[in-house]
Design a protein around this motif. Sequence first.
Motif, PDB file in Angstrom:
ATOM      1  N   GLY A  13      53.712 -20.972 -50.044  1.00 55.00           N
ATOM      2  CA  GLY A  13      54.398 -20.894 -48.757  1.00 55.00           C
ATOM      3  C   GLY A  13      55.182 -19.609 -48.636  1.00 55.00           C
ATOM      4  O   GLY A  13      54.940 -18.631 -49.339  1.00 55.00           O
ATOM      5  N   GLY A  14      56.155 -19.590 -47.755  1.00 53.84           N
ATOM      6  CA  GLY A  14      56.941 -18.395 -47.522  1.00 53.84           C
ATOM      7  C   GLY A  14      58.026 -18.198 -48.563  1.00 53.84           C
ATOM      8  O   GLY A  14      57.871 -18.535 -49.736  1.00 53.84           O
ATOM      9  N   ARG A  15      59.164 -17.647 -48.106  1.00 55.82           N
ATOM     10  CA  ARG A  15      60.246 -17.318 -49.032  1.00 55.82           C
ATOM     11  C   ARG A  15      60.837 -18.559 -49.693  1.00 55.82           C
ATOM     12  O   ARG A  15      61.184 -18.534 -50.866  1.00 55.82           O
ATOM     13  N   HIS A  16      60.962 -19.657 -48.960  1.00 52.16           N
ATOM     14  CA  HIS A  16      61.566 -20.864 -49.514  1.00 52.16           C
ATOM     15  C   HIS A  16      60.629 -22.063 -49.322  1.00 52.16           C
ATOM     16  O   HIS A  16      60.871 -22.949 -48.520  1.00 52.16           O
ATOM     17  N   PRO A  17      59.505 -22.084 -50.049  1.00 50.70           N
ATOM     18  CA  PRO A  17      58.466 -23.095 -49.784  1.00 50.70           C
ATOM     19  C   PRO A  17      58.540 -24.306 -50.709  1.00 50.70           C
ATOM     20  O   PRO A  17      57.530 -24.771 -51.209  1.00 50.70           O
ATOM     21  N   ASP A  62      51.607 -20.613 -42.315  1.00 55.72           N
ATOM     22  CA  ASP A  62      52.346 -19.534 -42.986  1.00 55.72           C
ATOM     23  C   ASP A  62      52.114 -19.491 -44.495  1.00 55.72           C
ATOM     24  O   ASP A  62      53.047 -19.283 -45.272  1.00 55.72           O
ATOM     25  N   LEU A  63      50.885 -19.711 -44.919  1.00 57.31           N
ATOM     26  CA  LEU A  63      50.575 -19.590 -46.339  1.00 57.31           C
ATOM     27  C   LEU A  63      50.386 -18.125 -46.704  1.00 57.31           C
ATOM     28  O   LEU A  63      49.964 -17.316 -45.884  1.00 57.31           O
ATOM     29  N   ARG A  64      50.688 -17.814 -47.937  1.00 57.81           N
ATOM     30  CA  ARG A  64      50.640 -16.436 -48.399  1.00 57.81           C
ATOM     31  C   ARG A  64      49.816 -16.359 -49.673  1.00 57.81           C
ATOM     32  O   ARG A  64      49.819 -17.273 -50.493  1.00 57.81           O
ATOM     33  N   THR A  85      72.717 -32.094 -55.236  1.00 57.10           N
ATOM     34  CA  THR A  85      73.997 -31.423 -55.015  1.00 57.10           C
ATOM     35  C   THR A  85      73.855 -29.943 -54.686  1.00 57.10           C
ATOM     36  O   THR A  85      74.820 -29.297 -54.301  1.00 57.10           O
ATOM     37  N   ARG A  86      72.661 -29.384 -54.848  1.00 56.49           N
ATOM     38  CA  ARG A  86      72.470 -27.953 -54.634  1.00 56.49           C
ATOM     39  C   ARG A  86      71.192 -27.689 -53.850  1.00 56.49           C
ATOM     40  O   ARG A  86      70.353 -28.567 -53.690  1.00 56.49           O
ATOM     41  N   LYS A  87      71.061 -26.468 -53.419  1.00 59.78           N
ATOM     42  CA  LYS A  87      69.841 -26.026 -52.762  1.00 59.78           C
ATOM     43  C   LYS A  87      69.002 -25.238 -53.756  1.00 59.78           C
ATOM     44  O   LYS A  87      69.501 -24.350 -54.428  1.00 59.78           O
ATOM     45  N   ALA A  88      67.737 -25.588 -53.838  1.00 61.22           N
ATOM     46  CA  ALA A  88      66.827 -24.901 -54.759  1.00 61.22           C
ATOM     47  C   ALA A  88      65.684 -24.272 -53.971  1.00 61.22           C
ATOM     48  O   ALA A  88      65.140 -24.882 -53.044  1.00 61.22           O
ATOM     49  N   TYR A  89      65.328 -23.060 -54.350  1.00 66.18           N
ATOM     50  CA  TYR A  89      64.262 -22.326 -53.692  1.00 66.18           C
ATOM     51  C   TYR A  89      63.310 -21.759 -54.735  1.00 66.18           C
ATOM     52  O   TYR A  89      63.665 -21.594 -55.905  1.00 66.18           O
ATOM     53  N   MET A  90      62.094 -21.468 -54.304  1.00 62.51           N
ATOM     54  CA  MET A  90      61.155 -20.793 -55.188  1.00 62.51           C
ATOM     55  C   MET A  90      61.358 -19.296 -55.034  1.00 62.51           C
ATOM     56  O   MET A  90      61.105 -18.728 -53.970  1.00 62.51           O
ATOM     57  N   THR A 132      45.216 -13.098 -46.037  1.00 61.61           N
ATOM     58  CA  THR A 132      45.372 -14.119 -45.006  1.00 61.61           C
ATOM     59  C   THR A 132      45.109 -13.526 -43.619  1.00 61.61           C
ATOM     60  O   THR A 132      45.275 -12.333 -43.390  1.00 61.61           O
ATOM     61  N   PHE A 133      44.694 -14.389 -42.699  1.00 58.23           N
ATOM     62  CA  PHE A 133      44.480 -13.972 -41.315  1.00 58.23           C
ATOM     63  C   PHE A 133      45.085 -15.004 -40.381  1.00 58.23           C
ATOM     64  O   PHE A 133      45.274 -16.176 -40.736  1.00 58.23           O
ATOM     65  N   ALA A 134      45.415 -14.578 -39.190  1.00 59.27           N
ATOM     66  CA  ALA A 134      45.907 -15.460 -38.136  1.00 59.27           C
ATOM     67  C   ALA A 134      45.189 -15.081 -36.852  1.00 59.27           C
ATOM     68  O   ALA A 134      45.291 -13.948 -36.388  1.00 59.27           O
ATOM     69  N   ASP A 135      44.443 -16.023 -36.304  1.00 56.08           N
ATOM     70  CA  ASP A 135      43.659 -15.797 -35.092  1.00 56.08           C
ATOM     71  C   ASP A 135      44.024 -16.888 -34.096  1.00 56.08           C
ATOM     72  O   ASP A 135      43.413 -17.955 -34.066  1.00 56.08           O
ATOM     73  N   GLY A 136      45.039 -16.613 -33.274  1.00 59.85           N
ATOM     74  CA  GLY A 136      45.534 -17.652 -32.376  1.00 59.85           C
ATOM     75  C   GLY A 136      46.194 -18.750 -33.191  1.00 59.85           C
ATOM     76  O   GLY A 136      47.080 -18.502 -34.003  1.00 59.85           O
ATOM     77  N   GLU A 137      45.729 -19.971 -33.004  1.00 57.68           N
ATOM     78  CA  GLU A 137      46.260 -21.095 -33.771  1.00 57.68           C
ATOM     79  C   GLU A 137      45.524 -21.270 -35.100  1.00 57.68           C
ATOM     80  O   GLU A 137      45.921 -22.077 -35.933  1.00 57.68           O
ATOM     81  N   SER A 138      44.453 -20.529 -35.287  1.00 58.85           N
ATOM     82  CA  SER A 138      43.659 -20.633 -36.514  1.00 58.85           C
ATOM     83  C   SER A 138      44.215 -19.697 -37.584  1.00 58.85           C
ATOM     84  O   SER A 138      44.487 -18.522 -37.321  1.00 58.85           O
ATOM     85  N   ARG A 139      44.367 -20.230 -38.791  1.00 52.78           N
ATOM     86  CA  ARG A 139      44.865 -19.449 -39.921  1.00 52.78           C
ATOM     87  C   ARG A 139      44.001 -19.734 -41.140  1.00 52.78           C
ATOM     88  O   ARG A 139      43.373 -20.784 -41.240  1.00 52.78           O
TER      89      ARG A 139
END
Length: 437
Positions: free
Chosen positions: A152-156, A137-139, A188-193, A108-115
């Motif tokens: 996505g990130g840690r919790h996408p 913030d894609l990975r 009732t719960r929080k789920a993450y990847m 991945t690259f980030a160039d200013g607002e361009s990703r």
Amino acid sequence: TPTSGTLTSPPPVRSHHRRRRSPRRPDLALATSAMASPSSEKRGELPPSEHIAGELPRDALYDILLRLPAKDVCRLRAVSPSWRSLTLDPIFVKAHAARHPGPLLATTFADGESRGVSIVDLLSGDVIKRIRTSGPDLRVPRTRLDRVCLVGGRHPMGVPVTLLDPATGAVISSWQVISMKYAGLLKTRKAYMDSCVFGKVPSTGVYKAFRFLEVRPLVSPQQLCEVMTLNGRSAGRWRARPGPPGRVFSDHTMKSAAIDGVLYFLMDFSNMYHSKVTIKPASIAAFNLKTEEWMPPIDGPGQVSSLYDEEDVLPVFEDPRAVGILSITNLNGSLVVAQVRHSLPQSMDLWFLMDREKGVWVKKYSIGYYRREDHFSYPLLVLDDERIVFVMQLTGLLQVYDPKTETYTDLWQLEDFKSMCIYTGNLLSQEATGFHC
């Protein structure tokens, strides 16, 4: 004795953290006069020699374009319809792939607002193509495929999982946040990847994504799993699948690998005494993407497993210097256990699985360590001259290790070492456009 891999590489590149400039190329007219052109009869598959763009024969143009990198070839498709037709011909595409075998890296690259995603020549650091993406913030998870996967990130949980074809820019994305079976947990719960791994079923050519879910508070000691098919006909949907036969390291990218439609996960033997299932040290869980079922676990190398006796299992995680650190990787299509040994003499041993049914492992490499940063290196692939490409996790620097001379050569530095994969596709396989430097 090291064995050869399957990828071709040029002589070592000593860039010392700086990217190497591409050599200046002669223009097409000068190159035509300097190169001999094999006749179409000798080549066999090419159509009869004809003149394109003035006095330039087709077979001469064929040879010139064959020598250029994919980025330049795609730009030259705009010269004329005949040039475009020639470079889209399956014979040319196949020959170009054989002439430019890579290896290529997607990151991945980030160039200013361009990703977006960059396809980079791994050895030189030259950017071959950039594909801009709309998601933030894609990975790129670590894979070895002819497609690039994006999460996505840690919790996408709210970010789609995407499969990208770098040759065409086409994407296939999920639309469903969670499988129907686990949808009630979100009330009732929080789920993450926890982590997401991609693979391809060789017999069908179908791509699939596999992920572990982390749910708080816990609903079950068993790890929750989901699978999604990304086949291009419809948006992917997550399907719940049974958990592994024993707890695995699900939140560490260096402890999983995908090879020939099977996903491998290093089992968490640090909690072996608190598990209902006996987990042998260094054992590996395997998930078949075609049947979507767990296979019998694989015993790790006997010499590695024996190092972790009852007194050493817990200390190795509380104090890594006690025995060593284990990880698994896909090196040129082979499942490999990498063990970092901190006891003197310090080294990394690479164990290759030679026979799954018989559980035969062979230690092909033992790499001595002389620097602190070497302890945090991770093997990416073996070149056909027996050199090994590593990523240094402390700095993101890519290095090549030569086992013959026991020396390292710096290549270039990744913006994010956790966001990269080996790309095995052909950028000329379709009407590739959108090349950017």
